[in-house]
Design a protein around this motif. Structure first.
Motif, PDB file in Angstrom:
ATOM      1  N   ALA A  16       0.866  -1.355   0.052  1.00 25.23           N
ATOM      2  CA  ALA A  16      -0.130   0.085  -0.043  1.00 25.23           C
ATOM      3  C   ALA A  16       0.869   1.324  -0.076  1.00 25.23           C
ATOM      4  O   ALA A  16       0.568   2.315  -0.698  1.00 25.23           O
ATOM      5  N   ARG A  17       2.063   1.123   0.768  1.00 24.87           N
ATOM      6  CA  ARG A  17       2.779   2.460   0.913  1.00 24.87           C
ATOM      7  C   ARG A  17       3.448   2.562  -0.497  1.00 24.87           C
ATOM      8  O   ARG A  17       3.541   3.773  -1.079  1.00 24.87           O
ATOM      9  N   MET A  18       3.733   1.395  -1.312  1.00 27.14           N
ATOM     10  CA  MET A  18       4.561   1.602  -2.563  1.00 27.14           C
ATOM     11  C   MET A  18       3.365   2.124  -3.688  1.00 27.14           C
ATOM     12  O   MET A  18       3.813   3.136  -4.472  1.00 27.14           O
ATOM     13  N   ARG A  19       2.340   1.729  -3.584  1.00 25.68           N
ATOM     14  CA  ARG A  19       1.441   2.393  -4.238  1.00 25.68           C
ATOM     15  C   ARG A  19       1.067   3.836  -4.138  1.00 25.68           C
ATOM     16  O   ARG A  19       0.776   4.694  -5.055  1.00 25.68           O
ATOM     17  N   ASN A  20       0.901   4.187  -3.072  1.00 24.69           N
ATOM     18  CA  ASN A  20       0.657   5.599  -2.567  1.00 24.69           C
ATOM     19  C   ASN A  20       1.638   6.610  -2.967  1.00 24.69           C
ATOM     20  O   ASN A  20       1.739   7.514  -3.723  1.00 24.69           O
ATOM     21  N   GLU A  21       3.073   6.016  -3.069  1.00 31.46           N
ATOM     22  CA  GLU A  21       4.188   6.725  -3.592  1.00 31.46           C
ATOM     23  C   GLU A  21       4.048   6.771  -5.083  1.00 31.46           C
ATOM     24  O   GLU A  21       4.551   7.798  -5.499  1.00 31.46           O
ATOM     25  N   THR A  22       4.023   5.839  -5.523  1.00 34.72           N
ATOM     26  CA  THR A  22       3.708   5.650  -7.240  1.00 34.72           C
ATOM     27  C   THR A  22       2.809   6.565  -7.755  1.00 34.72           C
ATOM     28  O   THR A  22       3.003   7.481  -8.732  1.00 34.72           O
ATOM     29  N   HIS A  23       1.773   6.742  -7.072  1.00 31.08           N
ATOM     30  CA  HIS A  23       0.371   7.618  -7.296  1.00 31.08           C
ATOM     31  C   HIS A  23       1.081   9.182  -7.251  1.00 31.08           C
ATOM     32  O   HIS A  23       0.966   9.850  -8.148  1.00 31.08           O
ATOM     33  N   ASN A  24       1.639   9.534  -6.043  1.00 29.07           N
ATOM     34  CA  ASN A  24       2.275  10.788  -5.989  1.00 29.07           C
ATOM     35  C   ASN A  24       3.227  11.032  -6.850  1.00 29.07           C
ATOM     36  O   ASN A  24       3.485  12.324  -7.636  1.00 29.07           O
TER      37      ASN A  24
END
Length: 257
Positions: free
Chosen positions: A93-101
């Motif tokens: 989930a953290r990696m997905r959030n960073e990718t979106h940002n």
């Protein structure tokens, strides 16, 4: 006399402590083996040294895993295995959030989606882009300067090499010209006396001064007739001496034998 009693406390000396550990571990394994054989006992012995080295002993025919499972059944304890699924889910989930940002930041830098950005954010984005452009230009000028310097060095090297080649060609041409000139001079020195000798032999002089070169033949006066045939018969020679002008044709004295 018996041995003195050893105080049971930690041995401060590392060497002595390691030696004592090795000896007593061997004695402990020996006692465990004797106990297992004599009493038909199942023994599992696990030892970790101060340096973290593992030493274990298990009585045959059992294995250490069998003894541990039997210990868990008897005592009712369970060694739980750590479940990493929740940790992996949080990390994903953290990696997905960073990718979106990162995708949003990329869209802002490329100017694709600016409708949802406030004025303050736009001002910060503009400053960041200007700073990035300055850095890009500085790097670009640095690379151009390096390429220019390299090209100038190559041009200088080529000019020096060209100058050396031209100098070498001139030296070769001068050497060839000098060698050809010397060769021609040597041929002229060898041929000139032979040609003059042949010309002088065609004009024998009798009673007059012999010219030293062919050029003196051209400076002789018109009344001087260098070509004269000498009679070989004795009577004709005497007659010619008495009458010098007899039988002269075209300025030359012809004598018949």
């Amino acid at each position: 006399m018996g041995r003195g009693k050893i105080a049971i406390r930690r041995i401060e000396n590392n060497t002595n402590r390691q030696v004592t550990f090795s000896k007593r571990r061997g004695g402990l394994f020996k006692k465990a083996h004797e106990l297992s054989v004599l009493c038909d006992a199942q023994i599992g012995l696990i030892i970790f040294s101060s340096t973290g080295k593992l030493s274990e002993y298990c009585s045959l025919p059992s294995s250490m895993e069998q003894i541990i499972r039997r210990y868990q059944r008897v005592t009712g304890t369970h060694i739980s295995r750590q479940d990493n699924r929740e940790q992996l889910h949080n990390e994903l989930a953290r990696m997905r959030n960073e990718t979106h940002n990162l995708q949003l930041s990329l869209q802002r830098y490329t100017g694709d989606d600016l409708s949802s950005i406030q004025f303050k954010d736009l001002d910060e984005l503009e400053q960041q882009l200007e700073h990035s452009v300055k850095k890009v230009r500085a790097r670009k000028y640095q690379l151009l300067q390096q390429q220019t310097d390299n090209l100038q060095r190559k041009v200088k090297m080529l000019e020096d090499e060209n100058e050396q080649i031209c100098h070498w060609i001139q030296e070769k041409q001068q050497a060839a010209a000098m060698e050809q000139q010397q060769h021609q001079q040597q041929l002229g020195i060898e041929v000139k006396p032979v040609e003059e000798q042949q010309v002088m032999e065609q004009f024998p002089f009798s009673g007059e001064e012999q010219p030293s070169s062919v050029l003196q033949l051209a400076t002789l006066p018109p009344h001087f007739y260098p070509y004269r045939l000498q009679p070989t018969h004795p009577n004709l020679q005497d007659f010619t001496l008495q009458y010098p002008g007899f039988g002269s044709i075209g300025g030359a004295t012809a004598t018949n034998e």
